[in-house]
Motif scaffolding. Structure first.
Motif, mmCIF file in Angstrom:
data_model
loop_
_atom_site.group_PDB
_atom_site.id
_atom_site.type_symbol
_atom_site.label_atom_id
_atom_site.label_comp_id
_atom_site.label_asym_id
_atom_site.label_seq_id
_atom_site.Cartn_x
_atom_site.Cartn_y
_atom_site.Cartn_z
ATOM 1 N N ASP A 437 47.153 25.084 69.876
ATOM 2 C CA ASP A 437 47.487 26.506 70.021
ATOM 3 C C ASP A 437 46.776 27.248 68.906
ATOM 4 O OD1 ASP A 437 49.357 25.697 71.898
ATOM 5 O OD2 ASP A 437 50.839 25.292 70.330
ATOM 6 N N SER A 438 46.316 28.449 69.215
ATOM 7 C CA SER A 438 45.704 29.201 68.126
ATOM 8 C C SER A 438 46.825 29.725 67.235
ATOM 9 C CB SER A 438 44.888 30.347 68.691
ATOM 10 O OG SER A 438 45.620 30.997 69.695
ATOM 11 N N LYS A 439 46.513 29.921 65.960
ATOM 12 C CA LYS A 439 47.532 30.393 65.010
ATOM 13 C C LYS A 439 47.998 31.781 65.426
ATOM 14 C CE LYS A 439 45.645 28.306 60.829
ATOM 15 N NZ LYS A 439 44.398 28.835 60.321
ATOM 16 N N PRO A 440 49.269 32.123 65.126
ATOM 17 C CA PRO A 440 49.705 33.482 65.458
ATOM 18 C C PRO A 440 48.860 34.495 64.695
ATOM 19 C CG PRO A 440 51.343 32.353 64.114
ATOM 20 C CD PRO A 440 50.323 31.338 64.499
ATOM 21 N N PRO A 441 48.587 35.625 65.344
ATOM 22 C CA PRO A 441 47.717 36.605 64.685
ATOM 23 C C PRO A 441 48.377 37.201 63.440
ATOM 24 C CG PRO A 441 48.679 37.498 66.691
ATOM 25 C CD PRO A 441 49.075 36.069 66.640
ATOM 26 N N VAL A 442 47.537 37.633 62.494
ATOM 27 C CA VAL A 442 48.057 38.294 61.290
ATOM 28 C C VAL A 442 47.680 39.773 61.392
ATOM 29 C CG1 VAL A 442 47.996 38.335 58.764
ATOM 30 C CG2 VAL A 442 47.676 36.169 60.002
ATOM 31 N N TYR A 443 48.672 40.652 61.186
ATOM 32 C CA TYR A 443 48.414 42.086 61.314
ATOM 33 C C TYR A 443 48.574 42.796 59.977
ATOM 34 C CZ TYR A 443 49.069 41.089 66.288
ATOM 35 O OH TYR A 443 48.959 40.574 67.548
ATOM 36 N N GLN A 444 47.902 43.937 59.852
ATOM 37 C CA GLN A 444 48.107 44.794 58.682
ATOM 38 C C GLN A 444 48.296 46.225 59.197
ATOM 39 O OE1 GLN A 444 44.510 44.803 56.427
ATOM 40 N NE2 GLN A 444 43.230 45.349 58.148
ATOM 41 N N HIS A 445 48.930 47.057 58.358
ATOM 42 C CA HIS A 445 49.118 48.448 58.761
ATOM 43 C C HIS A 445 47.805 49.210 58.645
ATOM 44 C CE1 HIS A 445 53.402 48.587 59.434
ATOM 45 N NE2 HIS A 445 53.565 47.796 58.396
ATOM 46 N N VAL A 446 47.424 49.848 59.743
ATOM 47 C CA VAL A 446 46.242 50.722 59.715
ATOM 48 C C VAL A 446 46.761 52.120 60.022
ATOM 49 C CG1 VAL A 446 44.036 51.251 60.815
ATOM 50 C CG2 VAL A 446 44.748 48.860 60.489
#
Length: 987
Positions: A437-446
Motif C-alpha cells: 500500500d502506498s503510505k498515507p499522504p502528508v498534507y500541509q496548510h496552504v
C-alpha cells in the motif's frame, strides 16, 4: 527531424540469447506519430526498444546523424546514379522488394496509371504538412484487443485492476491534453458496449455484477470529463454527442441506477418544494450511464462570471455592491457559482482532469462559498419553522438527490481538488511500503488565495469543511440496491480520506464549527433535530465525527453521536410528513415499508456507533446511562443488542486488570433486554444467549444472580430456567467463582429451589427431573417436587419422562417411589406384537426387575399392567424367564420377610403372565403367516422353537403345543414347503 531509425540490442540473459531489433519512429511537432519495431510486441504502450531509441535521441542528440529527407538526396543524383541506387537497393532486399519493384515499374511505364496522374512521389523521411492531423501514436487495434480480453475475464485475474489502469491512462492523457484521450475512451467504450454479458443480464433481468458496475460508472464519469473539456472544438463535441446518443439508445446500455427494471426520475432540483413531480413511472425518462455526459454536452464555459472566477484569484465584487442581495457575490465580495451542485463539481473535475489545477481550485472555492451561504439561509428558514416542525416531529423537506453516492461523486471531487493543492510531495513518495500500500499522504496548510481581506483559511480546512457539509446533507435513501449500496461505499471512501488528515488546531476548529451547524441545521442536515422518515442514516459518519471530536470536545461528540443513533425508517409509527399533498414524491403512506436493501448493513453500522460510544464511556455512569437509553430506544434487532452486550462485557472485563462495574451493569441490562425480546420468538442463538447472560450476571455478583432467579418468568422458558440458569448458578464452579459465604450460598440455593418448583408446576414434562435434582438437599422442597410429578403423571407426562424420573428415584434410594412412577409409566405404554426392538423395552424390563426385587406384592401389581400394555411375545417370554430365575424380594426392604423360594408359573401372579405370553405367541404366529416370504421360513421355524419353550412351562404345555401345530397345518396347508419344514422339526 521527422523520422528516426536505429537498431536496438537487447543483451543476452540466462535463458535468452542476445537480440537485435530494427526500430523506426516518425514524429511531428514534438509528438511520436507512428512506431514500428522488429520485436512485433503488441501492447497499448510502446515496447522497451522504441522507448530506448527515443531516450537515446533525447539524451544524446549529437550522436544521431541528421540527414536530409531522402527526396532531397535523390534530387541531387544524375540518371546513372539513380539507376545504380535503385538496383543496389533491390539487390540488398531482393526477396522482399522485388515483387513491389516490378509492380511499380509496370505502373510507371503505363501512361494512364494512377501513379502517373500525381505529381511527385511520397517521402516517409519528410515531415507532414502544416494542415495534417498530428497526434500521438496509439495502436487502436491493440486497445480493442486488450479491453476485449479483460472484459472476457469477467473481473478475474485482476482484469478489473487492468481496466482501471486503462481508465487512469485516459485521465493521464487528458491531463497532458493529449487528443488521443477521447479516442482511447471511445475504443474502450465500444468494447464495453459489445460485451456479450450485457444482453444476457438484460434478458435475465439481473443486475450487472458489482465489479462491472463500478467500471461502467467510471466510464460514464470519464465521458462527462471529456465533454466538459473547456477547450474542445464544437465539431469534436457534436461528434461525441452523436456517439453517446447512439450508445445510450442501445437497449443493452446499462442504466444509471444499476437496475434494468424500475427506472429513476431525473432529479436535478435540490428540494421537494418544487411541486408537480410526476409519480407516473412511465413519464420518467430512461437514464443510462451516458445520460449525464449527454446532458454535459449542453454545458458551455462562455459565461463571463464563470470565466472571471476561473481565470483570477482576485476576482471580487466592487465594494459599492456589497450591501444588497446579489446572486454573483457573497457579503464579503467573494464570487459565488450558483449552478446545480453536482454539475458545478463536474466542471471542477473536468478542469482538474484536463490539466487546469489552478482553475479547478478557484471554482471549488466559489462553490464552497455558495454552499456556506446556502447553509446560512437554510438555518434561517429552519428558525422560522422550528416550532411547527418539532411539534409534528417529521418533515417532508429533504434532498431528493444526495451528493454522497451520486454518479458524479461531487464531494469526493471537491475534496480531492483541495487536498491535492496541500499535498507535501516527499522525495520518496513513489516508494511503496512492504504491504504494497502506498503510505498515507502528508498534507500541509496552504492559504486560500483570495482578493478580499485575508480570510486566514487554508485549502485543507476547506477540504474538511466541504466533506463534512456533503456527508451531513439530509437526503432521501435512493431506490434500488445498487444506488443504496453506492451511498454506503462512497461514504466509506470519503471517511477513509478524512482519516488521512492529521487534525491540528485549525482543523479541529473547522470540525467543531461544522458539527454545531449540522446539529442546528434542522431538516437540511442529516443530524438536525427533525429528519425525513426515509432519510439516509448518519451512523457511519457520526462514528467518524465522534472519534475525531472526543479528545477535543467530549460533550459535542456525545451530543452528535446520540442524535445520530436514530433509524426512523424502522419506527413504524413515525408519521411520514405531510401526506395530504400527493405531489411530494418522497411523502409516503406510513404503512408502506420502503425497500431498503442495505438495511442489514445500516443496522450493523448503528450497532458499531453504539459500541464506540460504550467503549468511550467506560467508567462514566452518567454517559453510559444516556448511551444505554439510546440503544434501548433505537436498536430493534435482538442479535445486534446481544452483540453490544457482548462487546460491553469484553471491554468491562479485561484479562489483565479489574472489571469495570459501570460497564458490566450496562452489559447485563442489555443482556436482560435481549432475553425479554427473544423469549417468545424463535432464535437459533437463544441457548448461547441464556448461557452468556448467566456468565455476565455471575461477573456482576450474587445480587444479579438472585435477581434473575427471582424474575425468571419474564426472561426464560421453564426449561431454560431449570436446566441452564439454575443448574449453572448452583454449580460448584459458580460457588467458587463468587467465593460465597454460607448465608449467601443458602440464599442462592433457596431462590433456585423456588424457581425449580415454579417451573415444575408450569411445565412438569420438561422440568420435573431438573426440579427434583435442584431440590435434593432440601426435604420439603424435594417432597413438593415429587408430589408435582405424581399429580402431573396421570395427565401431562409421557412414559419416557416417567420412566426417567422413576430410574432417578431408584438411584436416589427411593425404590417404592420408583415403583409407583414405573407403574404410572406402564399405563401410558402400548407395545404391539412386532415392536420387539422398541426403545421402551429396556424400561419395561427394568420396571419388572425392580418390582421383582421389591417382592411378590409389587410383582403381582405390575404384571397385569405389563399384560395390558405389552403384546410382543419375545419381550413377555424374556420377562417370564427373568422372574423364574431368582426368588422375589431380594431388595431387602426393611420390615419385610422374604421366603427365599422361587416362584411357580402355575400360580398367580406368574400364571397370568404365562397365559399372556402363550397367547401372544399364537397371535404373532398367525400375523406373521399372513404375509410370509420363503426367505423368512428358516427364521419362522426358529420362532416356533422359542414358542415351544414357553408352551412347555405350562403343565399341559406339550399337548397345547401339539394342538397348535396341528391347527397350523390345517389352516395353512396351501404353504406346502413351509408345512414340510414344520413337520420335519415338530412332527
Amino acid at each position: 527531424g521527422f523520422h528516426l531509425s536505429g537498431t536496438v540490442t537487447e543483451p543476452a540473459t540466462a535463458t535468452e540469447p542476445e537480440m537485435t531489433y530494427k526500430v523506426a519512429i516518425s514524429f511531428d511537432r514534438c509528438k511520436i506519430t507512428s512506431v514500428t519495431c522488429g520485436c512485433g510486441n503488441k501492447d497499448i504502450f510502446y515496447c522497451a526498444h522504441v522507448v530506448a531509441l527515443s531516450l537515446y535521441r533525447i539524451r544524446k542528440p549529437d550522436q544521431v546523424k541528421l540527414r536530409l529527407p531522402i527526396s532531397e538526396t535523390l534530387f541531387q543524383m544524375n540518371r546513372d546514379q539513380l539507376q545504380k541506387f535503385v538496383q543496389y537497393l533491390i539487390t540488398a532486399h531482393h526477396t522482399e522488394v522485388l515483387p513491389t519493384a516490378q509492380k511499380l515499374a509496370d505502373e510507371i511505364l503505363s501512361s494512364n496509371s494512377e501513379i502517373n496522374q500525381v505529381h511527385g512521389a511520397p517521402d516517409p523521411t519528410a515531415g507532414a504538412s502544416i494542415d495534417d492531423e498530428n497526434c500521438w501514436h496509439l495502436d487502436e487495434e491493440q486497445v480493442r484487443e486488450q479491453v476485449k480480453l479483460f472484459l472476457s475475464q469477467g473481473g478475474y485475474y485482476g482484469s478489473g485492476k487492468q481496466l482501471n489502469s486503462m481508465f487512469a491512462k485516459v485521465r493521464e492523457m487528458l491531463r497532458m491534453r493529449d487528443s488521443n484521450g477521447a479516442r482511447m475512451l471511445t475504443l474502450i467504450t465500444e468494447q464495453f458496449m459489445a460485451d456479450p454479458r450485457l444482453s444476457l443480464w438484460r434478458q435475465q433481468g439481473t443486475g450487472i455484477t458489482e465489479k462491472c458496475r463500478q467500471l461502467w460508472d467510471e466510464l460514464g464519469a470519464l465521458w462527462v470529463c471529456v465533454v466538459l473539456n473547456p477547450h474542445c472544438k464544437l465539431e469534436e463535441k457534436s461528434c461525441w454527442l452523436r456517439q453517446l446518443r447512439k450508445w445510450g439508445e442501445m437497449d443493452v446500455c446499462p442504466l444509471e441506477d444499476g437496475n434494468y427494471g424500475n427506472e429513476l426520475p431525473n432529479i436535478t432540483n435540490a428540494l421537494t418544494q418544487s411541486s408537480g413531480h410526476s409519480q407516473d413511472s412511465l413519464a420518467r425518462p430512461r437514464r443510462t450511464v451516458f445520460t449525464r455526459a449527454i446532458e454535459g454536452c449542453d454545458l458551455h464555459w462562455q459565461d463571463s462570471h464563470l470565466q472571471r472566477i476561473i481565470s483570477s484569484d482576485f476576482y471580487v465584487s466592487p465594494s459599492y455592491q456589497r450591501e444588497g442581495e446579489s446572486l454573483l457575490f457573497n457579503s464579503q465580495g467573494q464570487p459565488l457559482w450558483l449552478e446545480h451542485v453536482p454539475t458545478a463539481c463536474a466542471r471542477v473535475d473536468a478542469l482538474r482532469s484536463h490539466g487546469y489545477p489552478r482553475e479547478a481550485l478557484r471554482l471549488t472555492v466559489a462553490i464552497i462559498n455558495t454552499l456556506r451561504l446556502q447553509q446560512q439561509r437554510q438555518l434561517e428558514i429552519y428558525k422560522h419553522q422550528k416550532k411547527e416542525l418539532l411539534q409534528r416531529g417529521a418533515t417532508t423537506i429533504t434532498n431528493l438527490e444526495g451528493w454522497v453516492g451520486h454518479p458524479l461523486n461531487p464531494i469526493g471531487c471537491l475534496f480531492l481538488t483541495l487536498t491535492e493543492a496541500c499535498r507535501l510531495e516527499e522525495e520518496n513518495c513513489l516508494e511503496i511500503s512492504d504491504a504494497g500500500d502506498s503510505k498515507p499522504p502528508v498534507y500541509q496548510h496552504v492559504p486560500v488565495v483570495t482578493g478580499s481581506q485575508d480570510s486566514g483559511e487554508s485549502y485543507l480546512s476547506l477540504a474538511l469543511e466541504v466533506a463534512l457539509m456533503g456527508m451531513g446533507q439530509q437526503r432521501v435513501m435512493p431506490e434500488g440496491l445498487y444506488a443504496q449500496d453506492k451511498v454506503c461505499r462512497n461514504e466509506e471512501q470519503i471517511i477513509a480520506r478524512l482519516q488521512d488528515l492529521e487534525l491540528d488546531p485549525v482543523l479541529v476548529q473547522t470540525l467543531r464549527k461544522q458539527c454545531v451547524l449540522l446539529l442546528e441545521g434542522g431538516p437540511f442536515s442529516g443530524l438536525g433535530e427533525v429528519i425525513h422518515r426515509e432519510s439516509v442514516p448518519m451512523h457511519t459518519f457520526a462514528k467518524y465525527l465522534f472519534s475525531a471530536l472526543l479528545p477535543h470536545d467530549a460533550d459535542l461528540a456525545y451530543k452528535l453521536a446520540l442524535r445520530a443513533m436514530r433509524l426512523p425508517v424502522l419506527e413504524t409509527t413515525a408519521p411520514s410528513g405531510d401526506v395530504t399533498h400527493p405531489h411530494h414524491l418522497v411523502s409516503v403512506v406510513p404503512s408502506r415499508y420502503p425497500r431498503w436493501f442495505t438495511l442489514g448493513h445500516l443496522e450493523s453500522q448503528q450497532c458499531e456507533l453504539a459500541s464506540t460510544m460504550l467503549t468511550a464511556a467506560k467508567g462514566d455512569m452518567l454517559r453510559l446511562r444516556t448511551v444505554l437509553e439510546a440503544i434501548q430506544k433505537n436498536i430493534h434487532s435482538s442479535s445486534l443488542i446481544f452483540k453490544l452486550a457482548q462487546d460491553a462485557f469484553k471491554i468491562a472485563t479485561p484479562a489483565d486488570s479489574n472489571s469495570d462495574t459501570t460497564l458490566l451493569n450496562v452489559a447485563l441490562e442489555l443482556g436482560l433486554q435481549v432475553m425479554r425480546m427473544t423469549l417468545s420468538t424463535l432464535n437459533w442463538r437463544r441457548r448461547e444467549m441464556v448461557r452468556w447472560l448467566v456468565t455476565c450476571a455471575t461477573e456482576v455478583g450474587v445480587r444479579a444472580l438472585v435477581s434473575i432467579l427471582q424474575s425468571w418468568y419474564s426472561l426464560f422458558t421453564p426449561t431454560e430456567a431449570t436446566s441452564i440458569v439454575a443448574a449453572t448458578v448452583m454449580s460448584h464452579n459458580t460457588i467458587l467463582r463468587l467465593s460465597l459465604d454460607y448465608p449467601q450460598r443458602e440464599e442462592l440455593a433457596s431462590c433456585a429451589r423456588t424457581l425449580a418448583l415454579q417451573c415444575a408446576m408450569k411445565d412438569p414434562q420438561n422440568c420435573a427431573l431438573s426440579a427434583l435434582t435442584l431440590c435434593e438437599k432440601d426435604h420439603i422442597a424435594f417432597e413438593t417436587a415429587y408430589q408435582i410429578v405424581i399429580d402431573a403423571a396421570s395427565t401431562g407426562m409421557t412414559y419416557t419422562q416417567l420412566f426417567t424420573i422413576a430410574r432417578y428415584m431408584e438411584h436416589r434410594g427411593y425404590p417404592l417411589r420408583a415403583f409407583k412412577l414405573a407403574s404410572l409409566a406402564m399405563t401410558h405404554l402400548n407395545l404391539a406384537y412386532n415392536q420387539d426392538t422398541h426403545p421402551a423395552i429396556n424400561d419395561v424390563l427394568w420396571a419388572c426387575a425392580l418390582s421383582h426385587s421389591l417382592g411378590k406384592n409389587e410383582l403381582a401389581a405390575i404384571i397385569p399392567l405389563v399384560v395390558k400394555s405389552v403384546h410382543c411375545a419375545t419381550v413377555l417370554s424374556d420377562i417370564l424367564r427373568r422372574c423364574t430365575m431368582t426368588a422375589p424380594g431380594l431388595a431387602g426392604i426393611p420390615g419385610r420377610r422374604n421366603s427365599g423360594k422361587l416362584m411357580s408359573t402355575d400360580k398367580a401372579p406368574l400364571r397370568q403372565l404365562l397365559d399372556a405370553t402363550i397367547s401372544a405367541y399364537i397371535n404373532t404366529t398367525h400375523s406373521r403367516l399372513t404375509h410370509i416370504s420363503p426367505r423368512h421360513y428358516g427364521e419362522f421355524i426358529e420362532f416356533l422353537s422359542k414358542a415351544r419353550e414357553t408352551f412347555l412351562l405350562a403343565q399341559d404345555g406339550h399337548i397345547q403345543f401339539a394342538q397348535f401345530i396341528d391347527n397350523l397345518k390345517q389352516i395353512y396347508k396351501g404353504k406346502k414347503k413351509l408345512m414340510l419344514l414344520v413337520r420335519e422339526r415338530f412332527g
